[in-house]
Write a protein that holds these residues in place. Sequence first.
Motif, PDB file in Angstrom:
ATOM      1  N   LYS A  70       4.152   3.911  -3.281  1.00 56.44           N
ATOM      2  CA  LYS A  70       4.467   2.490  -3.441  1.00 56.44           C
ATOM      3  C   LYS A  70       4.760   1.861  -2.091  1.00 56.44           C
ATOM      4  O   LYS A  70       5.085   2.542  -1.116  1.00 56.44           O
ATOM      5  CB  LYS A  70       5.667   2.315  -4.373  1.00 56.44           C
ATOM      6  N   TYR A  71       4.620   0.547  -2.055  1.00 49.71           N
ATOM      7  CA  TYR A  71       4.874  -0.227  -0.837  1.00 49.71           C
ATOM      8  C   TYR A  71       5.186  -1.655  -1.234  1.00 49.71           C
ATOM      9  O   TYR A  71       4.587  -2.204  -2.165  1.00 49.71           O
ATOM     10  CB  TYR A  71       3.630  -0.202   0.067  1.00 49.71           C
ATOM     11  N   THR A  72       6.142  -2.264  -0.529  1.00 49.66           N
ATOM     12  CA  THR A  72       6.454  -3.681  -0.705  1.00 49.66           C
ATOM     13  C   THR A  72       6.624  -4.298   0.675  1.00 49.66           C
ATOM     14  O   THR A  72       7.376  -3.771   1.492  1.00 49.66           O
ATOM     15  CB  THR A  72       7.749  -3.883  -1.517  1.00 49.66           C
ATOM     16  N   THR A  81       7.451  -4.489  -7.026  1.00 48.12           N
ATOM     17  CA  THR A  81       6.963  -3.114  -7.120  1.00 48.12           C
ATOM     18  C   THR A  81       7.315  -2.519  -8.470  1.00 48.12           C
ATOM     19  O   THR A  81       6.522  -1.795  -9.075  1.00 48.12           O
ATOM     20  CB  THR A  81       7.566  -2.258  -5.991  1.00 48.12           C
ATOM     21  N   LYS A  82       8.504  -2.829  -8.954  1.00 47.65           N
ATOM     22  CA  LYS A  82       8.916  -2.325 -10.266  1.00 47.65           C
ATOM     23  C   LYS A  82       8.011  -2.885 -11.363  1.00 47.65           C
ATOM     24  O   LYS A  82       7.638  -2.184 -12.298  1.00 47.65           O
ATOM     25  CB  LYS A  82      10.369  -2.706 -10.525  1.00 47.65           C
ATOM     26  N   ARG A  85       4.810  -0.992 -11.329  1.00 49.88           N
ATOM     27  CA  ARG A  85       5.005   0.336 -11.906  1.00 49.88           C
ATOM     28  C   ARG A  85       4.987   0.283 -13.426  1.00 49.88           C
ATOM     29  O   ARG A  85       4.392   1.126 -14.093  1.00 49.88           O
ATOM     30  CB  ARG A  85       6.320   0.945 -11.424  1.00 49.88           C
ATOM     31  N   HIS A 153       1.508  -0.137  -5.954  1.00 48.61           N
ATOM     32  CA  HIS A 153       2.202   0.963  -6.611  1.00 48.61           C
ATOM     33  C   HIS A 153       1.168   1.802  -7.334  1.00 48.61           C
ATOM     34  O   HIS A 153       0.130   1.291  -7.756  1.00 48.61           O
ATOM     35  CB  HIS A 153       3.232   0.434  -7.622  1.00 48.61           C
ATOM     36  N   GLN A 154       1.471   3.092  -7.445  1.00 51.20           N
ATOM     37  CA  GLN A 154       0.613   3.962  -8.247  1.00 51.20           C
ATOM     38  C   GLN A 154       0.493   3.349  -9.630  1.00 51.20           C
ATOM     39  O   GLN A 154       1.476   2.920 -10.221  1.00 51.20           O
ATOM     40  CB  GLN A 154       1.241   5.342  -8.326  1.00 51.20           C
ATOM     41  N   LEU A 165      -4.406   2.641  -7.738  1.00 56.74           N
ATOM     42  CA  LEU A 165      -3.300   1.824  -7.244  1.00 56.74           C
ATOM     43  C   LEU A 165      -3.442   0.416  -7.787  1.00 56.74           C
ATOM     44  O   LEU A 165      -4.552  -0.120  -7.843  1.00 56.74           O
ATOM     45  CB  LEU A 165      -3.319   1.748  -5.709  1.00 56.74           C
TER      46      LEU A 165
END
Length: 176
Positions: A70-72, A81-82, A85, A153-154, A165
């Motif tokens: 993940k990356y933000t 990001t949540k 997910r 995010h994955q 992604l």
Amino acid sequence: MNDNDFDAFKQAVAGITPYKQDKYVPPKTKIVKKTHSNEPNENSLSKQASASFTFSDIYQAHFDENGPLKYTREDIPAYTTKQLRRGDFAPEWVLDCHGMSKDEMKQELVSMIFLAQRQHIACISILHGVGTGVLKRSLPHYLVQHPKVQAFHQAPLEYGGHGALLVMLDVVEPKF
């Protein structure tokens, strides 16, 4: 059907004239090839996208190896990001990189982000697959470099799981 029914039907439709079938044959149209157009064609858009941004193979970002990928970006809330997910954002476009080389993936990725920006698409999915892991390892490093990528995010299982992604992009609002 008996004779009484047939006679009743004849009396009911007596005096009605049947419609005449009109057969419309559309005129033949000539196919005119345009040599010059104000609309950019796909080839010129691809060239424009390739020229607009290039990825570096040397740059290596740091990602936590203990959790999902993940990356933000710093100016984006971590809540984004949540949401990625959990699958709150459904990808509007999907880029399937199966069978591509790293160079082909880079070119397709730049074009996809460029065209998504033009179409005001905020969420895309990139299917890199699991395979040998070459694309899976290099893709996040490329995405971190692009200024239009807000977060990734994955993907949840319904959008590809470990082999994909979900990516949030900056959406440029049209100016009126």
